[in-house]
Design an enzyme around this catalytic site. Sequence first.
Site, short mmCIF file in Angstrom:
data_model
loop_
_atom_site.label_atom_id
_atom_site.label_comp_id
_atom_site.label_asym_id
_atom_site.label_seq_id
_atom_site.Cartn_x
_atom_site.Cartn_y
_atom_site.Cartn_z
N SER A 1 0.78 -1.16 0.02
CA SER A 1 0.05 -0.26 0.07
C SER A 1 0.89 1.23 0.02
O SER A 1 0.51 2.35 -0.62
CB SER A 1 -0.81 0.10 1.31
OG SER A 1 -1.92 -0.97 1.04
N GLY B 1 -6.14 1.28 -14.30
CA GLY B 1 -6.12 -0.24 -14.03
C GLY B 1 -7.43 -0.66 -13.11
O GLY B 1 -8.12 -1.71 -13.15
N ARG B 2 -7.41 0.29 -12.05
CA ARG B 2 -8.62 0.09 -10.96
C ARG B 2 -10.33 -0.09 -11.92
O ARG B 2 -10.86 -0.84 -11.18
CB ARG B 2 -8.63 1.17 -10.11
CG ARG B 2 -7.69 0.84 -9.19
CD ARG B 2 -7.28 2.16 -8.35
NE ARG B 2 -5.99 1.76 -7.61
CZ ARG B 2 -5.38 2.70 -6.92
NH1 ARG B 2 -5.75 4.26 -6.85
NH2 ARG B 2 -4.04 2.49 -6.09
N ILE C 1 -27.06 -19.80 -1.98
CA ILE C 1 -28.16 -20.35 -2.68
C ILE C 1 -27.87 -21.69 -3.26
O ILE C 1 -28.85 -22.55 -3.21
CB ILE C 1 -28.55 -19.41 -3.82
CG1 ILE C 1 -28.98 -18.19 -3.37
CG2 ILE C 1 -29.42 -20.11 -4.94
CD1 ILE C 1 -29.32 -16.70 -4.29
N GLU D 1 -4.02 -4.00 -7.08
CA GLU D 1 -4.26 -2.51 -7.50
C GLU D 1 -5.12 -1.54 -6.90
O GLU D 1 -5.79 -0.80 -6.87
CB GLU D 1 -5.06 -2.53 -8.93
CG GLU D 1 -4.23 -3.52 -9.96
CD GLU D 1 -4.63 -3.40 -11.40
OE1 GLU D 1 -4.95 -2.12 -11.75
OE2 GLU D 1 -4.65 -4.04 -12.16
#
Length: 379
Positions: A132, A242-243, A337, A363
Amino acid sequence: MDHLLSEEQIMLRDMVRKFATEEIEPVASENEQNHRYPENIIKEAGELGLMGVAYPDEYGGSGMDFVSYMLTIEELSRACASTGVIVSAHCSLTCDPIFRFGTEEQKQKYLPSMLSGEKIGAFSLSESNAGSDAGNTQTTAVKKGDKWILNGSKLWATNGRQAEVFVLIASTDPGKGTRGVSTFIVEANTPGYSVGKVESKLGIRSTSTTEIVLDNVELPESALLGEVNKGFKVSMVTLDGGRIGIAAQALGIARASIEDAIKYAKSREQFGKPIASFQAIQWMIADMWCQYNSAWMLTWNASRMKDAGLNYGQESAMAKLVASEAAMFCANKCIQIHGGNGYTTEYKAERYYRDAKITEIYEGTSEIQRLVIARNLLK
Ligand code: CAA
């Protein structure tokens, strides 16, 4: 959402959907369980123009817009999230910085073979102490005469094993943090360059995620991408795009989860009725659909802003944050489910769940997306 798309975008999306349904979906689970890189699929994607959707014809791209690229990544990822991120890391993280920051010579040298899919690209910003905190790069690039000498080790590079072209960040002025790093283009056949540890992962196992070791890698001056000591901005701008790609990947996983959940709920009978007739199941499906649609709108909006040449850093962070959480939510409900069946590898629900998790991490973690959004609001 067809009313928000142009005819051209719908045609491309339908073409990718057909390709993904016919060629990718049938082999995705087996490939993923066996950690197999989908080489033939990537080759075919290249032939269809999907390795360079949003780049101009002059460099060998398909000349379409970023919304078309988002739709492409979503459709590929609906069938196989690994394939989605192989294409996204190649396009958004590697071709994009070369296209945006490269000299004409660099663009001519790298883009045609990359946009055709002949050469795969990878990007590496991260290191063991620079996750980070991306500015804490320890890999160094030292100028000696007219050469750059690179030493260090980069981590978690998607496509690390297959990539022939790498865009990576190294410190060129240690001690200056984010203002002392530069970006380089490194060819994988350069002496001193090697693929180190290959990660064993929870999901997206058809991709390779590797360490890249640089041992006295000697590069010409022309390997510098952008300006000296301006590499952090290159990375941040690259990650802004990229995000959106990762948001689109998350949308694909969310949609696959919804489609499989609906199919299963209609066919599975309990208490003498299909479970889709129970309100508990209906509410889960309604919630999944709302989350997917909210995330789709944010991703589409960020893509439109990129196409319009506006600043979209905050919007791409919002898209990734919401879409990755939608993918986790939908994959979780999809397993619920499916009940006991959802916990087995007989069904795809467990793959969606494993694949969804990484979208909240790579990313930029969800916490980093929140930081980007909050900093923009508070400045
Ligand atoms: N666009 C342009 N410039 C930007 C920018 C952006 N989006 N974001 C920051 N900058 C500029 C700032 O304006 C600042 O410029 P000045 O030096 O001129 O003042 C400079 O960059 C430093 O910015 P910050 O002070 O905000 O830097 P920071 O150290 O506080 O970090 C951060 C900011 C947002 C936390 C950043 O470090 C970050 O995004 N971290 C996450 C990294 C990340 O996403 N890593 C994933 C790697 S890719 C991957 O996962 C591998 C893969 O293959 C998929």
